[in-house]
Write a protein that holds these residues in place. Sequence first.
Motif, mmCIF file in Angstrom:
data_model
loop_
_atom_site.group_PDB
_atom_site.id
_atom_site.type_symbol
_atom_site.label_atom_id
_atom_site.label_comp_id
_atom_site.label_asym_id
_atom_site.label_seq_id
_atom_site.Cartn_x
_atom_site.Cartn_y
_atom_site.Cartn_z
ATOM 1 N N ALA A 230 -8.692 8.377 13.604
ATOM 2 C CA ALA A 230 -8.533 9.819 13.772
ATOM 3 C C ALA A 230 -7.174 10.247 13.227
ATOM 4 O O ALA A 230 -6.209 9.491 13.241
ATOM 5 N N VAL A 231 -7.138 11.483 12.744
ATOM 6 C CA VAL A 231 -5.908 12.069 12.208
ATOM 7 C C VAL A 231 -5.603 13.332 13.012
ATOM 8 O O VAL A 231 -6.511 14.101 13.341
ATOM 9 N N GLY A 232 -4.349 13.534 13.314
ATOM 10 C CA GLY A 232 -3.962 14.702 14.086
ATOM 11 C C GLY A 232 -4.004 15.974 13.276
ATOM 12 O O GLY A 232 -3.660 16.000 12.087
ATOM 13 N N VAL A 233 -4.444 17.055 13.897
ATOM 14 C CA VAL A 233 -4.392 18.408 13.342
ATOM 15 C C VAL A 233 -3.749 19.270 14.423
ATOM 16 O O VAL A 233 -3.652 18.855 15.580
ATOM 17 N N PRO A 234 -3.301 20.468 14.085
ATOM 18 C CA PRO A 234 -2.571 21.270 15.093
ATOM 19 C C PRO A 234 -3.290 21.468 16.408
ATOM 20 O O PRO A 234 -2.659 21.524 17.465
ATOM 21 N N ASP A 235 -4.625 21.556 16.382
ATOM 22 C CA ASP A 235 -5.369 21.838 17.611
ATOM 23 C C ASP A 235 -6.009 20.614 18.243
ATOM 24 O O ASP A 235 -6.649 20.726 19.290
ATOM 25 N N GLY A 236 -5.901 19.459 17.607
ATOM 26 C CA GLY A 236 -6.569 18.289 18.166
ATOM 27 C C GLY A 236 -6.600 17.135 17.180
ATOM 28 O O GLY A 236 -5.599 16.832 16.535
ATOM 29 N N VAL A 237 -7.775 16.503 17.041
ATOM 30 C CA VAL A 237 -7.905 15.348 16.162
ATOM 31 C C VAL A 237 -9.089 15.523 15.225
ATOM 32 O O VAL A 237 -10.134 16.067 15.589
ATOM 33 N N HIS A 238 -8.896 15.044 13.999
ATOM 34 C CA HIS A 238 -9.942 15.051 12.982
ATOM 35 C C HIS A 238 -10.554 13.664 12.956
ATOM 36 O O HIS A 238 -9.896 12.690 12.585
ATOM 37 N N LEU A 239 -11.815 13.539 13.359
ATOM 38 C CA LEU A 239 -12.469 12.251 13.477
ATOM 39 C C LEU A 239 -12.986 11.757 12.137
ATOM 40 O O LEU A 239 -13.117 12.522 11.173
ATOM 41 N N ALA A 240 -13.307 10.470 12.100
ATOM 42 C CA ALA A 240 -13.793 9.860 10.860
ATOM 43 C C ALA A 240 -15.114 10.450 10.404
ATOM 44 O O ALA A 240 -15.423 10.450 9.202
ATOM 45 N N ASP A 241 -15.932 10.965 11.332
ATOM 46 C CA ASP A 241 -17.225 11.555 10.952
ATOM 47 C C ASP A 241 -17.102 13.004 10.516
ATOM 48 O O ASP A 241 -18.112 13.676 10.262
ATOM 49 N N GLY A 242 -15.875 13.509 10.416
ATOM 50 C CA GLY A 242 -15.651 14.865 9.941
ATOM 51 C C GLY A 242 -15.458 15.898 11.026
ATOM 52 O O GLY A 242 -15.019 17.027 10.751
ATOM 53 N N ARG A 243 -15.778 15.561 12.244
ATOM 54 C CA ARG A 243 -15.625 16.512 13.340
ATOM 55 C C ARG A 243 -14.156 16.737 13.678
ATOM 56 O O ARG A 243 -13.330 15.830 13.549
ATOM 57 N N ILE A 244 -13.845 17.931 14.112
ATOM 58 C CA ILE A 244 -12.529 18.238 14.661
ATOM 59 C C ILE A 244 -12.701 18.508 16.151
ATOM 60 O O ILE A 244 -13.452 19.405 16.540
ATOM 61 N N VAL A 245 -12.035 17.705 16.947
ATOM 62 C CA VAL A 245 -12.126 17.826 18.403
ATOM 63 C C VAL A 245 -10.836 18.444 18.919
ATOM 64 O O VAL A 245 -9.743 17.910 18.700
ATOM 65 N N THR A 246 -10.951 19.583 19.571
ATOM 66 C CA THR A 246 -9.762 20.219 20.131
ATOM 67 C C THR A 246 -9.276 19.422 21.347
ATOM 68 O O THR A 246 -10.071 18.837 22.081
ATOM 69 N N ALA A 247 -7.974 19.415 21.544
ATOM 70 C CA ALA A 247 -7.404 18.660 22.655
ATOM 71 C C ALA A 247 -6.135 19.338 23.134
ATOM 72 O O ALA A 247 -5.325 19.807 22.326
ATOM 73 N N GLY A 248 -5.976 19.390 24.437
ATOM 74 C CA GLY A 248 -4.733 19.901 25.002
ATOM 75 C C GLY A 248 -3.640 18.855 24.971
ATOM 76 O O GLY A 248 -2.456 19.177 24.891
ATOM 77 N N CYS A 249 -4.045 17.577 25.031
ATOM 78 C CA CYS A 249 -3.095 16.480 25.020
ATOM 79 C C CYS A 249 -3.738 15.261 24.368
ATOM 80 O O CYS A 249 -4.899 14.944 24.645
ATOM 81 N N VAL A 250 -2.993 14.603 23.492
ATOM 82 C CA VAL A 250 -3.452 13.363 22.863
ATOM 83 C C VAL A 250 -2.456 12.266 23.223
ATOM 84 O O VAL A 250 -1.284 12.315 22.836
ATOM 85 N N ILE A 251 -2.926 11.303 23.994
ATOM 86 C CA ILE A 251 -2.104 10.177 24.422
ATOM 87 C C ILE A 251 -2.282 9.027 23.434
ATOM 88 O O ILE A 251 -3.409 8.606 23.173
ATOM 89 N N THR A 252 -1.189 8.537 22.870
ATOM 90 C CA THR A 252 -1.272 7.406 21.944
ATOM 91 C C THR A 252 -0.909 6.128 22.688
ATOM 92 O O THR A 252 0.208 5.963 23.157
ATOM 93 N N ALA A 253 -1.887 5.238 22.780
ATOM 94 C CA ALA A 253 -1.706 3.958 23.464
ATOM 95 C C ALA A 253 -2.020 2.820 22.507
ATOM 96 O O ALA A 253 -2.645 1.833 22.883
ATOM 97 N N THR A 254 -1.608 2.988 21.266
ATOM 98 C CA THR A 254 -1.800 1.953 20.267
ATOM 99 C C THR A 254 -0.687 0.910 20.395
ATOM 100 O O THR A 254 0.273 1.089 21.129
ATOM 101 N N GLY A 255 -0.810 -0.179 19.659
ATOM 102 C CA GLY A 255 0.173 -1.247 19.743
ATOM 103 C C GLY A 255 1.538 -0.818 19.236
ATOM 104 O O GLY A 255 1.675 0.186 18.528
#
Length: 399
Positions: A230-255
């Motif tokens: 997923a890639v961040g956009v101002p309102d949320g995340v742009h998923l690999a399938d093309g969808r944009i999901v709006t989010a109030g908060c995106v928590i990054t718990a990657t390595g």
Amino acid sequence: MKPGMQEHGTRGAPSRRVRLLLVGGGHAHLGVLASWIAQAPQGLETCLITSDRHAIYSGLVPGWIARPTDGDPFRIDLAALATRAGVRLILASIVGLDADAREVMLDDGARVPFDLLSLATGGEVDTSSLAALGPRLLPVRPMHAFVERWPGVRAAARVTPGYRVVVVGGGAAGVELALAARQSLAGGASAPVMLLSDDPALLPGHAARAGRLARARLKAAGVELITGHAVGVPDGVHLADGRIVTAGCVITATGPRPPRWLRTSGLQLDVRGFVAVGPDLRSVSHAGIFAAGDIAGRVDNVLAHNLSRSGVHAVRAGPVLADNLRRVARDPGARLRHYRPRCHSLYLISTADRRAILSWGRLVLSGRWVQWIKDSIDRRFVARHARLGRRGEAPAWTR
């Protein structure tokens, strides 16, 4: 003359006190402070540099998120430990290191010299692909910043229609945080929670059964699981399938990724950019520098090279690190101990339903008793350090 090990006198009799800098309040340095409290080192002048007075024991954070009424039992008072250990405390962040000149640079512009240096700052979360989120982005590291911001996220989620929490990372931390967030935000105007994982196999590095149990628990809790980058956009995340999901908060718990200042430090780094160390936790390029925990990369053998970045290893490395710092302070040519990681580490992964998943090699179990064991281990760890620092008084200075 620059501070350096060449100023030592004969074996076992240094000509002056050796200045040791402990940079970072990581688990390995808790082991060093505990060792200093048990037996004061001879000939060492120790200073701890850390950005926050408290170390956060991450194992208790998901439980605090899921049930905030339990208080915040995850803080370890570094100031009290430092006082009891006879260690000077500097509250600051490191922004640079000159390994050849034996100096660290702090965020206030100060340059602090050292004879011996130990690094246990952990790593950073790679948020480059999500930077467009701006204030909606909440990295899990640094942990003290995460726990300060979470109550605000929880409050906003409860009163903002359409608020969604997205957790990025399909490892143990991501699964725990997604389930904890879902438990915390359940009831009333329940905010949806989504977990994004790059790896189709949830909990990579664990036996397949652990991933299946986690997947089933996410489904039962109502956490939507999405696979793909997923890639961040101002309102949320742009998923690999093309969808944009709006989010109030995106928590990054990657390595973790290496701190940026390591690139110009002059230290030899491993292929991923972490401090290259041998089995004695000593830099392979600079004999007066040690590193443990997420900031270190073992380069001595295949087992160590593939070592998972787990707090378990940092805790176990602490006593070895403390012993080696004592030895090299007395004699730069001393024979040092090796930290020998076990083939398998015990992982206890909370699922926010008063149960947990036990993962140890091929063995995978689940139940309330696993969560009981996890709580017991985690709380004992924090309580032990609270007892160690109880007689200490917080110093009235930071430099």
